[in-house]
Design a protein around this motif. Structure first.
Motif, PDB file in Angstrom:
ATOM      1  N   ASN A 100      27.250  35.303  40.051  1.00 24.81           N
ATOM      2  CA  ASN A 100      25.928  35.427  40.644  1.00 24.81           C
ATOM      3  C   ASN A 100      25.370  34.045  40.997  1.00 24.81           C
ATOM      4  N   ASP A 101      25.389  33.126  40.043  1.00 29.59           N
ATOM      5  CA  ASP A 101      24.873  31.778  40.280  1.00 29.59           C
ATOM      6  C   ASP A 101      26.010  30.792  40.541  1.00 29.59           C
ATOM      7  N   ILE A 102      27.082  30.954  39.764  1.00 31.03           N
ATOM      8  CA  ILE A 102      28.254  30.106  39.988  1.00 31.03           C
ATOM      9  C   ILE A 102      29.433  31.025  40.290  1.00 31.03           C
ATOM     10  N   ALA A 103      30.053  30.844  41.433  1.00 30.66           N
ATOM     11  CA  ALA A 103      31.208  31.674  41.771  1.00 30.66           C
ATOM     12  C   ALA A 103      32.461  30.816  41.814  1.00 30.66           C
ATOM     13  N   HIS A 104      33.581  31.427  41.462  1.00 33.09           N
ATOM     14  CA  HIS A 104      34.838  30.691  41.344  1.00 33.09           C
ATOM     15  C   HIS A 104      35.880  31.375  42.218  1.00 33.09           C
ATOM     16  N   VAL A 105      36.555  30.617  43.045  1.00 34.13           N
ATOM     17  CA  VAL A 105      37.674  31.157  43.821  1.00 34.13           C
ATOM     18  C   VAL A 105      38.941  30.525  43.267  1.00 34.13           C
ATOM     19  N   ALA A 106      39.765  31.362  42.632  1.00 32.36           N
ATOM     20  CA  ALA A 106      40.941  30.838  41.947  1.00 32.36           C
ATOM     21  C   ALA A 106      42.042  30.514  42.940  1.00 32.36           C
ATOM     22  N   GLN A 107      42.974  29.670  42.523  1.00 30.33           N
ATOM     23  CA  GLN A 107      44.115  29.421  43.399  1.00 30.33           C
ATOM     24  C   GLN A 107      45.066  30.611  43.313  1.00 30.33           C
ATOM     25  N   ASP A 108      45.930  30.729  44.284  1.00 28.61           N
ATOM     26  CA  ASP A 108      46.867  31.834  44.371  1.00 28.61           C
ATOM     27  C   ASP A 108      46.151  33.183  44.525  1.00 28.61           C
ATOM     28  N   ALA A 109      45.693  33.433  45.752  1.00 31.71           N
ATOM     29  CA  ALA A 109      44.911  34.632  46.028  1.00 31.71           C
ATOM     30  C   ALA A 109      45.669  35.904  45.686  1.00 31.71           C
ATOM     31  N   LYS A 110      46.967  35.895  45.918  1.00 29.76           N
ATOM     32  CA  LYS A 110      47.759  37.101  45.727  1.00 29.76           C
ATOM     33  C   LYS A 110      47.656  37.595  44.285  1.00 29.76           C
ATOM     34  N   SER A 111      47.815  36.688  43.316  1.00 33.95           N
ATOM     35  CA  SER A 111      47.789  37.145  41.933  1.00 33.95           C
ATOM     36  C   SER A 111      46.368  37.232  41.401  1.00 33.95           C
ATOM     37  N   SER A 112      45.401  36.715  42.155  1.00 37.34           N
ATOM     38  CA  SER A 112      44.025  36.755  41.672  1.00 37.34           C
ATOM     39  C   SER A 112      43.297  38.022  42.065  1.00 37.34           C
ATOM     40  N   LEU A 113      43.933  38.858  42.859  1.00 37.21           N
ATOM     41  CA  LEU A 113      43.320  40.135  43.227  1.00 37.21           C
ATOM     42  C   LEU A 113      44.017  41.248  42.456  1.00 37.21           C
ATOM     43  N   ASN A 114      43.220  42.193  41.982  1.00 33.25           N
ATOM     44  CA  ASN A 114      43.765  43.339  41.262  1.00 33.25           C
ATOM     45  C   ASN A 114      44.617  44.178  42.219  1.00 33.25           C
ATOM     46  N   PRO A 115      45.900  44.341  41.919  1.00 37.69           N
ATOM     47  CA  PRO A 115      46.790  45.019  42.866  1.00 37.69           C
ATOM     48  C   PRO A 115      46.480  46.501  43.042  1.00 37.69           C
ATOM     49  N   SER A 116      45.758  47.096  42.091  1.00 40.48           N
ATOM     50  CA  SER A 116      45.583  48.550  42.199  1.00 40.48           C
ATOM     51  C   SER A 116      44.157  48.973  42.553  1.00 40.48           C
ATOM     52  N   LEU A 117      43.324  48.020  42.995  1.00 41.93           N
ATOM     53  CA  LEU A 117      42.006  48.396  43.502  1.00 41.93           C
ATOM     54  C   LEU A 117      41.911  47.957  44.958  1.00 41.93           C
ATOM     55  N   SER A 118      41.227  48.768  45.777  1.00 43.63           N
ATOM     56  CA  SER A 118      41.078  48.367  47.172  1.00 43.63           C
ATOM     57  C   SER A 118      40.221  47.106  47.223  1.00 43.63           C
ATOM     58  N   VAL A 119      40.438  46.292  48.245  1.00 39.77           N
ATOM     59  CA  VAL A 119      39.717  45.019  48.301  1.00 39.77           C
ATOM     60  C   VAL A 119      38.216  45.255  48.442  1.00 39.77           C
ATOM     61  N   GLY A 120      37.850  46.334  49.154  1.00 39.91           N
ATOM     62  CA  GLY A 120      36.429  46.642  49.291  1.00 39.91           C
ATOM     63  C   GLY A 120      35.793  46.893  47.939  1.00 39.91           C
TER      64      GLY A 120
ATOM     65  N   VAL B 213      48.749  41.808  31.174  1.00 41.21           N
ATOM     66  CA  VAL B 213      47.655  42.003  32.133  1.00 41.21           C
ATOM     67  C   VAL B 213      46.434  41.188  31.709  1.00 41.21           C
ATOM     68  N   LEU B 214      46.169  41.143  30.398  1.00 45.14           N
ATOM     69  CA  LEU B 214      45.009  40.371  29.925  1.00 45.14           C
ATOM     70  C   LEU B 214      45.119  38.905  30.323  1.00 45.14           C
ATOM     71  N   GLN B 215      46.347  38.426  30.451  1.00 43.84           N
ATOM     72  CA  GLN B 215      46.534  37.024  30.814  1.00 43.84           C
ATOM     73  C   GLN B 215      46.665  36.823  32.321  1.00 43.84           C
ATOM     74  N   SER B 216      46.520  37.911  33.078  1.00 44.74           N
ATOM     75  CA  SER B 216      46.760  37.797  34.516  1.00 44.74           C
ATOM     76  C   SER B 216      45.599  37.096  35.215  1.00 44.74           C
ATOM     77  N   ASP B 217      45.896  36.579  36.388  1.00 44.65           N
ATOM     78  CA  ASP B 217      44.863  35.911  37.174  1.00 44.65           C
ATOM     79  C   ASP B 217      43.768  36.873  37.600  1.00 44.65           C
ATOM     80  N   TYR B 218      44.142  38.125  37.896  1.00 41.91           N
ATOM     81  CA  TYR B 218      43.094  39.001  38.423  1.00 41.91           C
ATOM     82  C   TYR B 218      42.111  39.442  37.357  1.00 41.91           C
ATOM     83  N   VAL B 219      42.555  39.484  36.100  1.00 44.07           N
ATOM     84  CA  VAL B 219      41.588  39.776  35.041  1.00 44.07           C
ATOM     85  C   VAL B 219      40.647  38.582  34.871  1.00 44.07           C
ATOM     86  N   ARG B 220      41.190  37.384  35.006  1.00 46.13           N
ATOM     87  CA  ARG B 220      40.314  36.216  34.963  1.00 46.13           C
ATOM     88  C   ARG B 220      39.312  36.267  36.112  1.00 46.13           C
TER      89      ARG B 220
END
Lengths: 701, 323, 297
Positions: A100-120, B213-220
């Motif tokens: 909300n106040d501080i947002a973080h964009v992690a490196q490696d977008a592919k692994s930073s998105l939950n694979p089983s939820l739609s991006v929306g 999964v708890l250690q995954s990037d997307y949970v972070r």
């Protein structure tokens, strides 16, 4: 569009970090990942944090958010956000602050998105977490955010899952997620790493646009000094967990006052300059066992005895410019300069290896016998067309020259390299070596070919067998290809190690005891062992930090000079290619679109794709702004390459239907004198030479 | 109807199933007919005289070449004729089907209990990683995998159906039609025995996966965007971490079909497992062949089901169907 | 400069073993597993020489059959209905149960490792065909496959070893195959292909040394499983034949008389659980130590 470094900075401090120390506890030792870091970020500022791997820059980002995992902790120092000490906040207060106040964009977008939820949904859940909105409102807002970050057809793509989007689009989704609650502070951790250069320039452009629109304060973490130079206002240079230098972007790049910063700048290759990337000797110290004094002293040309005692404090160089160096005045007096023009053009000899009409197609459908293959059903119903990885390529490599092969991911450049070495069987076309057809070789000729042609791979960590000693690894090709007896082989192993600047003690070490750069040296020594005449270097430096990268490039140049070896250097990085290549080929979707001598490529006329590539590389000088040509969309799939010119779907200079219908041949440019320069394009030479309207090109100046 | 990728996927999986079943039938057939040990001798015993062996061979069709025997058998299976039991003198299918039903009830019941206990204990263990709770759960799991079903079953009977606490019947199976209480009370001990054995695997798999999964990037990412703990757990951790458990459950289903042999023997339940022992003891080859085929088939179908379910739940395996 | 010529051809095995031993002893799971396994093996190897012949019955009780003797100074764990010393039977029974577990696992490795290496490295149609066959074999629960094989062959400890070994080799082949596939894509294997190494040389020099850990771990854990399946077979009356005192067979016997004498049931069960737990702990501990994924590079 104009990338302007507007000084919208006010005096109000948003983020204030004061002598922060972070440790990770590992069994047996503590890693002191961040030490004594202090920095202030003013409202509206874009603050760049630069550093190589192990510098602690990502840890610093997570420490700001008070998120260090189970084994990490802030051991001393404070992080204040708008005057609030973040360490004092409860878990639930932190939760309402994060995103909300501080947002973080992690490196490696592919692994930073939950694979089983739609991006929306992933964007919407951020909105719902911080705002009192209904589910459908949040979804609507999410779609708007996706539109903001230029995701095509956001209504449709909001329902897509991450794996259905391209790497660049995944990065955009992460940025949309971060901006969805209009945070005051946005932390971007390596937002363009792993992306192709043309995609990178689009993401950089997007960050610039959004910063103006949302009036966000940005902390940008990256190893890429060019990006730092182009878009930040103030810069912190980190090394081994410490801040080495900090200040206004212009002062840092104009008057680097820390030997490390000077070294980094000298190591960064630049296109269109006569600069030879110059390595920083040595390697990063072990963060579990630090000596007194300056952490950089062992690698520093200015270091004296006084640098190895006590703790080194930040010293003021100028207004808004500090450095952690006791010898900075000496460093400013006689700064580290890259070598200039040391590169000698080799005189190329006769034809060594060539290919004509080469094609490599994977998953070629066959009528029988595919019942057991997993792809057989797709094959049978023709759902998955074959991958055309190399599509009708002609290439000639002459003795003692270095040919660079450039392309973005999915261009087929590695496949081409491997097909040339007979590691993959060509689907069509022939490869000849010293005039003989490789396909016709009998087994003893093939053996000869294998000893003459070697390859060095990208990933030093996987290119050495972890169960063999360095001695065994280098000795193996000697055993296979020479008659030398045990003693002679041992002597040769030691000699080869010496040539790659490793001592004889390495003979008995195992790969895991070596750093990435050292492993790559061993891989190079192994390739040189049978005295080959030709070596394919497949992204040999892309997994290495810039200071090590320069070192490997130096080594390759030295070895080439000594042995007269021919190289095919495959890389996605034009700057690396330009540093050591005589001739360059540009590949796009399995085809070579332009080839020529080094200078031909960097000067007009350009293939439109080459022009875009060159313009996408940001300038290391913050005074010279880059203006990249932004290509539309993503690289098409190799399964469905466009008809006609394969680049027509993204070409900013497309003329019309001719581009869609007929595939241009490589035509020589100029009037014969520069006949080595060929371009496959329907444009005439004038159109390929003059600047495109609305865009200007400064790659050669 | 439009052919979607899902249909193709289904078709592909089904064809693999057919192929697997074909191989399974060949293995069953081969191990009972072709391997050393003449079937007629096996049935009559080693001391039987040659004439009666020859007579039985003719009756069983064993004088035919092996491939004809095989095709006769498989052909029969397709027409619903799996042969006649040598001992009981009635169609094998009539014997097997009611017992299959009994065994399936045991298996499905067990699977449900295992899912509930194994998954929740696994998740708890992962969330409380390296605490005393985790250690206790892991310790119990170790004991579970190390005790064979014949030991736990016997101990359970000794403890709960005998002199110590006489709470449950020690043996037998009562169909649901006889009332829910007798049905469940007969079911509890065998189900508990199977559960003890299998839960540990599901638990350990779940724990490993959830920790990853708890250690995954997307949970972070989820935590760093300030999403509530509850939502992080359900939408991010469990949703991804429990998917591989489906495969493990299917694997254990097949394994459980094997354990039924022992468990049904201990609790005197007439299901498929006991039928296997009966067929072996009485050298009833047609019966044995068919029971084994059915058990292997049940496993193959469970695997197919798991694959399809996995594909349905995991968007990364897309068939591109538009629903 | 002088380099000991031979030193790197035979990498300093002593230092590598030293590191391994240190890690092994400081890993509680591995150390306790090793302790249990070692103690079980020692007792079953040397124990039989220290106890009375378990097939000999106690003359005092042979006429009063069925007679159970509670633990006493002459029968530390009591005696069974024939007056046979239970301690002696448990100790001797360990021999056949552990022998079965270890041999069946070894047989499984002997069949499964070459298949896994070859199919994993070669891939393509060979792989598809062989793996479909392995899948079919794995459709049989291992106990059932063991039963099936033992029915066809005659019941004996050696046939039980054969049956359990065959029942487990497809699983071992799968594990080795998947490790092989991940190693095959490493660049050092590509580098070996690029210098024209033969398939045999690549499998033995480049791949095998890097899947050994997986093979050791799998082999160890399989011993525990094989003991369970083997004793289940004995429990069902196949496998080890009376009067050999196999643990599974002892439990089957004890079950009949469990209400008269629970001890007879308890001791072989405990012995079995103890040994199987040991192999499982040892396998898990070895995985922690040897697995390159958890190892820092």
């Amino acid at each position: 569009m104009q990338l302007e470094q507007t000084q919208t900075t006010s005096n109000e401090t948003v983020l204030s970090i004061d002598s922060l120390h972070v440790e990770y506890s590992t069994p047996g030792s503590n890693v002191r990942a961040v030490r004594d870091v202090s920095l202030d970020v003013a409202r509206g500022e874009t603050h760049g944090i630069a550093g190589e791997s192990g510098s602690g820059k990502s840890t610093l980002a997570l420490a700001i958010l008070q998120y260090l995992g189970d084994n990490g902790s802030i051991t001393s120092g404070t992080v204040q956000f708008n005057g609030t000490d973040l360490q004092e906040l409860s878990e639930s207060e932190l939760r309402s602050l994060r995103g909300n106040d501080i947002a973080h964009v992690a490196q490696d977008a592919k692994s930073s998105l939950n694979p089983s939820l739609s991006v929306g949904e992933q964007v919407a859940e951020t909105i719902q977490a911080h705002q009192d909105v209904s589910r459908s409102e949040a979804h609507q807002q999410a779609i708007e955010m996706l539109r903001e970050v230029d995701i095509p057809d956001p209504e449709y793509n909001a329902d897509q899952y991450p794996h259905e989007l391209s790497g660049g689009q995944q990065q955009r989704v992460l940025i949309a997620m971060a901006l969805s609650c209009s945070p005051e502070l946005l932390i971007l951790d390596e937002p363009t790493t792993g992306l192709d250069v043309t995609t990178q320039s689009k993401i950089v452009e997007l960050i610039q646009d959004l910063k103006d629109e949302y009036e966000t304060t940005i902390v940008l973490i990256t190893h890429n000094l060019e990006i730092i130079a182009q878009i930040t206002d103030r810069v912190s240079i980190m090394y081994a967990g410490e801040l080495m230098e900090q200040g206004d972007v212009y002062s840092i790049f104009d008057d680097p006052s820390n030997p490390y910063t000077q070294g980094l700048l000298a190591a960064t290759p630049e296109i269109g300059s006569d600069k030879a990337p110059t390595a920083i000797p040595g390697q990063i110290p072990d963060l579990t066992d630090l000596d007194d004094g300056c952490t950089f002293a062992d690698r520093c040309a200015f270091a004296t005895e006084e640098c190895r005692t006590g703790s080194i404090a930040m010293e003021t160089v100028a207004d808004d410019h500090e450095t952690r160096c006791r010898r900075w005045e000496a460093a400013v007096e006689d700064p580290i300069q890259p070598k200039r023009g040391t590169y000698d053009r080799a005189s190329a000899g006769g034809e060594l290896l060539s290919a004509t009409g080469l094609r490599k197609i994977f998953d070629e459908p066959s009528t029988v016998g595919t019942l057991f293959e997993d792809t057989s059903f797709e094959r049978f119903f023709d759902l998955e067309p074959p991958v055309k990885a190399v599509n009708d390529v002609d290439i000639t490599v002459r003795e003692s020259e270095t040919v660079g092969l450039v392309g973005e991911s999915g261009s087929g450049k590695s496949t081409l390299g491997r097909t040339l070495l007979s590691l993959l069987e060509p689907t069509e076309g022939t490869v000849t070596f010293r005039g003989d057809d490789v396909g016709e070789f009998d087994s003893s000729e093939m053996r000869e070919f294998y000893s003459e042609c070697q390859i060095v791979f990208q990933n030093p960590h996987s290119s050495l067998n972890p169960r063999k000693t360095i001695g065994q690894i280098i000795e193996r090709p000697l055993r296979m290809f020479t008659d030398a007896d045990a003693e002679a082989r041992t002597n040769r192993v030691v000699e080869l190690l010496e040539q790659v600047d490793l001592g004889p003690e390495y003979v008995r070490r195992y790969p895991h005891e070596l750093s990435g750069g050292e492993k790559q040296r061993v891989a190079i020594a192994r390739a040189f062992a049978p005295n080959p005449s030709f070596i394919v270097l497949d992204e040999p430096v892309s997994a290495l930090d810039v200071s090590v990268q320069a070192n490997i490039l130096d080594l390759l140049s030295d070895l080439r000079a000594e042995y007269g070896t021919t190289y095919l250097l495959i890389s996605h990085d034009l700057s690396v290619i330009s540093a050591i290549c005589d001739r360059i080929m540009i590949m796009y979707l399995g085809e070579i679109v332009e080839s020529g001598r080094r200078d031909d490529i960097f000067e007009p006329p350009y293939h439109p794709y080459t022009r875009a590539l060159l313009s996408s590389i940001p300038n290391l000088d913050p005074h010279k702004e880059s203006s990249p040509i932004l290509l539309e969309g993503d690289v098409p799939s190799m399964r469905n390459t466009p008809n006609g010119c394969s680049f027509h779907t993204r070409c900013p200079q497309k003329i019309g239907s001719v581009c869609e219908e007929s595939c241009p041949e490589v035509e020589p440019t100029g009037e014969g004198e520069s006949s080595e320069h060929g371009i496959a394009c329907h444009l005439d030479e004038d159109e390929m030479s003059t600047a495109i309207e609305g865009l200007h090109n400064d790659a050669d100046g | 109807m439009k052919i979607t990728d899902f249909h193709l996927y289904l078709l592909k999986r089904l064809s693999y199933l057919v192929l697997t079943m074909f191989l399974v039938s060949a293995i069953v057939f081969a191990s009972t007919i072709i391997l050393p040990g003449n079937a007629a001798v096996l049935i009559l015993g080693r001391s039987a005289d040659e004439n009666s062996v020859a007579a039985l061979e003719k009756k069983l069709g064993l004088d035919q070449p092996w491939y004809e025997q095989y095709f006769d058998w498989v052909g029969g299976l397709f027409t619903g004729d799996a042969g006649t039991s040598l001992v009981r003198q009635e169609p094998v299918i009539d014997i097997v089907v009611p017992r299959l039903f009994t065994s399936l009830q045991l298996a499905v019941f067990t699977l449900l209990v295992v899912m509930v206990i194994g998954i929740s204990a696994g998740v708890l263990s992962a969330l409380k990683r390296d605490t005393i709770v985790d250690r206790i759960i892991s310790g119990v799991a170790y004991v579970g995998v190390s005790l064979p079903e014949f030991v736990t079953g016997t101990l359970l009977i000794l403890l709960l159906a005998g002199p110590v606490f006489n709470v449950f019947p020690a043996s037998g199976f009562v169909p649901l039609s006889e009332g829910i209480v007798p049905y469940l009370s007969h079911m509890i001990l065998p189900v508990a025995t199977l559960t003890l054995l299998i839960t540990a695997y599901v638990l350990r798999q779940t724990r490993t996966e959830i920790i990853e999964v708890l250690q995954s990037d997307y949970v972070r990412t989820a935590r760093l965007k300030g999403v509530s703990r509850r939502r992080v757990l359900y939408k991010h951790v469990l949703r991804n971490g429990l998917l591989p458990t489906i495969t493990v459950l299917a694997l254990n289903f097949g394994w459980m079909m094997g354990s039924l042999v022992v468990v049904e023997e201990i609790f005197a339940i007439s299901g498929l497992g006991r039928l296997v022992v009966f067929a072996i003891q009485n050298r009833d080859l047609p019966l044995l062949q068919f029971v084994v085929l059915v058990i292997a088939g049940a496993y193959a179908f469970a695997n197919l089901g798991a694959d399809l379910l996995y594909g349905y739940l995991d968007p990364r395996i897309s068939y591109g169907g538009e629903e | 400069m002088s380099v000991e010529t031979e030193s790197y051809r035979n990498p300093s095995i002593s230092t590598r073993l030293g590191t391994f031993a240190r890690e092994f002893l400081t890993n509680p799971v591995a150390a306790s597993g090793a302790f249990i396994v070692l103690s079980a093996i020692l007792v079953s190897v040397f124990g039989p020489y220290l106890v009375t012949d378990p097939t000999v019955t106690d003359p005092a009780s042979r006429f009063a059959a069925p007679s159970f003797l509670d633990p006493s100074s002459s029968f530390l764990l009591g005696a069974d209905q024939y007056g046979r010393d239970i301690l002696a039977r448990v100790i001797v029974g360990g021999r056949s149960t552990i022998l079965l577990g270890v041999s069946a696992s070894a047989l499984g490795l002997a069949l499964g490792v070459p298949i896994g290496l070859l199919t994993g490295y070669l891939g393509g149609k060979v792989d598809e065909v062989v793996m479909r066959l392995m899948d079919a074999l794995m459709s049989f629960p291992s106990l059932l496959l063991g039963l099936l094989i033992l029915t066809t062959l005659s019941s004996s400890i050696w046939n039980a070893i054969l049956a359990v070994g065959i029942a487990y080799f497809p699983r071992i082949a799968r594990v080795v195959r998947s490790s092989t596939i991940s190693v095959k894509n490493e660049e050092y294997v590509k580098a070996a292909e690029a210098r024209g190494e033969s398939t045999v040389s690549i499998i033995f020099r480049e791949i095998l040394p890097n899947v050994t850990s997986a093979i050791i771990v799998e082999g160890t854990i399989r011993v525990g499983f094989a003991m369970l399946v083997g004793s289940s077979l004995s429990f069902l009356g196949l496998g080890a034949q009376p009067p050999a005192p196999d643990w599974g067979y002892m439990v089957a016997q004890a079950r009949v008389t469990v209400y008269q004498s629970p001890y007879f049931l308890l001791w072989p069960s405990l012995a079995l659980a103890y040994t199987v737990t040991g192999f499982n702990l040892l396998g898990d501990g070895l995985r922690d130590i040897l697995d390159p994924q958890t190892r820092s590079d």
